[in-house]
Scaffold this active site. Structure first.
Site, short mmCIF file in Angstrom:
data_model
loop_
_atom_site.label_atom_id
_atom_site.label_comp_id
_atom_site.label_asym_id
_atom_site.label_seq_id
_atom_site.Cartn_x
_atom_site.Cartn_y
_atom_site.Cartn_z
N LYS A 80 -36.40 -23.09 18.07
CA LYS A 80 -36.77 -24.43 18.49
C LYS A 80 -36.04 -25.45 17.62
CE LYS A 80 -41.05 -27.09 19.31
NZ LYS A 80 -42.54 -26.96 19.25
N SER A 153 -45.09 -27.68 23.16
CA SER A 153 -43.80 -28.34 22.98
C SER A 153 -42.63 -27.36 22.87
CB SER A 153 -43.85 -29.20 21.70
OG SER A 153 -44.15 -28.41 20.56
N SER A 177 -48.81 -25.06 21.06
CA SER A 177 -47.46 -25.26 21.58
C SER A 177 -46.56 -24.04 21.55
CB SER A 177 -46.78 -26.40 20.81
OG SER A 177 -47.35 -27.63 21.19
#
Length: 466
Positions: A80, A153, A177
């Site tokens: 990420k 996310s 997330s």
């Protein structure tokens, strides 16, 4: 081997040892899928092709010498884009690029294990949201339905693993997330006990709630990833020392005979899609058939929606502190919507913040005490399946998942089926702090009983369903 990207990490590691697969061949297969499918899915912000090939060649040399470092040696992994990689830009999903001088602690640990980093993955801006509809880097589409969210996310991480653009990925999780996008994309996602995986080198959203976790296509793969990631970091004030008992990431717990699995009555107040309720009921039946007793528990005073809102305020305030420099010197790098949330957190009265902190702390403490009565708590992962970008994001997406962050407990999501509309559904398991081995063992047992694999057959990644 026709397509090595269909292999789990466990299977690819076995193929490396047997000499039937090279690391470069595996990387080439993943890079080919990235080239073919990422223009549609938009999982990657940065593809580290040159660096990945260098790392793969080094891993192949170790393989030829019989000196592989770990089961992760040579495995292509995505990160990420709020997780630092030395010399590679970190965007945090925003309209800025910071080039760090060193790896995040968790990246350094994965490199020590031999993992091959293939790139940085799209995310919800600032890690503050659950759709990965990013105003700066574009939408990440769910591999199961173009035009639908992959969650957030960590949406780019989940979609990349589900679409077999990498073997595993790291996400971050403040109130779900990692686990929510895992459920929406039909893969497995895990967060360890608060502090076991260092967050140093990760752009903070909430210092008190953030965790880093892996997303994979099987529970066994989660175990191999988390084993490499766990490690005390003296430079991180949030880091916790692992227990003396070593983690056994591939433990087979056999059956669940004698286990007590809790179901919270408080969660009945959460509005859920009917198929989520049915799928969860089916999983509870499988757990009972495996020998466990199901116990309904009531957490006195716990309101999932009110506590989620308290967690949001804490996140807004802590994110405003973490991003205060960007807010003051380069606000144009932040979208109007995100900037408003940061300003709201910055300007919140101290009494409201303290009230939210106490609510979350008391909820977490009460939840941990439930493990005096049960071995695990089970919930759906999300109240809904993935939804169209044209639909407003539901407010309640995190209401099952957030309690693991509030309590500091380890938790994972694993896929448990498809809705009648062909979208993945996830089940969520939470264990007491520092009980990752038992959590993984129980999840592996449930995974086998479900007999459910979402990665095959080949998904249609280009044509939207009308």
């Amino acid at each position: 081997m026709s397509d090595p990207t269909t292999l789990t990490i466990v299977e690819a590691a076995a193929a490396f040892r047997a000499g039937s697969l090279s690391v470069n061949a595996l990387l080439d297969a993943y890079l080919a899928r990235i080239e073919r499918h990422d223009p549609t899915l938009n999982c990657f912000i940065t593809i580290m092709k040159v660096e990945a090939r260098e790392a793969a060649s080094e891993a192949d040399r170790r393989r030829a010498e019989g000196a592989l470092r770990s089961p992760l040696d040579g495995i292509p992994i995505g990160l990420k884009d709020n997780i630092d990689v030395a010399g590679t830009p970190t965007t945090n999903g925003m309209n800025w690029r910071r080039v760090p001088g060193e790896d995040a602690h968790v990246v350094a640990r994965l490199r020590q294990a031999g993992a091959v980093i293939v790139g940085k993955l799209n995310m919800h801006e600032g890690a503050f949201g659950a759709t990965t509809d990013n105003p700066h880097h574009g939408r990440t589409h769910n591999p199961w339905r173009r035009g639908y969210t992959a969650g957030g996310s960590s949406g780019g991480s989940a979609a990349a693993v589900a679409a077999r653009l990498c073997a595993a990925a790291l996400g971050t999780d403040t109130m779900g997330s990692v686990r929510m996008p895992a459920a929406y994309c039909g893969i497995a996602g895990l967060i360890a006990t608060k502090g076991l995986v260092s967050t140093r080198g990760v752009v903070p959203l909430s210092f008190s709630l953030d965790r880093v976790g892996p997303l994979c296509r099987s529970v066994s793969d989660l175990g191999l990833m988390i084993e490499a990631m766990v490690g005390f970091d003296a430079a991180s004030p949030e880091s916790a020392r692992p227990p003396d008992t070593p983690m056994d990431p591939l433990m087979d717990c056999g059956g669940l005979s004698g286990w007590n699995v809790g179901v919270l009555a408080n969660f009945e107040t959460i509005e859920q899609e009917s198929e989520i309720r049915m799928a969860f009921s089916d999983v509870l039946g499988i757990i009972e058939e495996s020998g466990a007793d199901i116990r309904t528990l009531d957490l006195a005073g716990f309101d999932p929606a009110a506590t989620r809102r308290a967690g949001l305020l804490i996140s807004e305030a802590e994110a405003a502190f973490a991003l205060k420099s960007e807010m003051s010197t380069s606000p144009a790098t932040i979208s109007v919507e995100f900037l408003k949330m940061l300003e709201y957190g910055r300007d919140a009265p101290a009494w409201r913040l303290v009230k939210a902190q106490r609510m979350v702390a008391e909820c977490g403490n009460a939840f941990r005490r439930l493990f005096d009565e049960v071995d695990l708590v089970a919930t759906p992962t999300t109240p809904q399946t993935a939804f169209s970008f044209e639909r407003a994001a539901p407010d309640n997406q995190a209401e099952f998942a957030a309690i693991a962050n509030f309590s500091g407990c380890p938790a994972l999501s694993l896929p448990c089926g498809l809705s009648s509309d062909g979208l993945p559904v996830g089940v969520h398991l939470i264990a007491p702090p520092f009980q990752e081995t038992r959590l993984l063992g129980a999840a592996a047992r449930i995974e086998r009983a479900l007999g459910f694999q979402l990665a095959l057959p080949e998904m249609d990644l280009s044509v939207p369903k009308i």
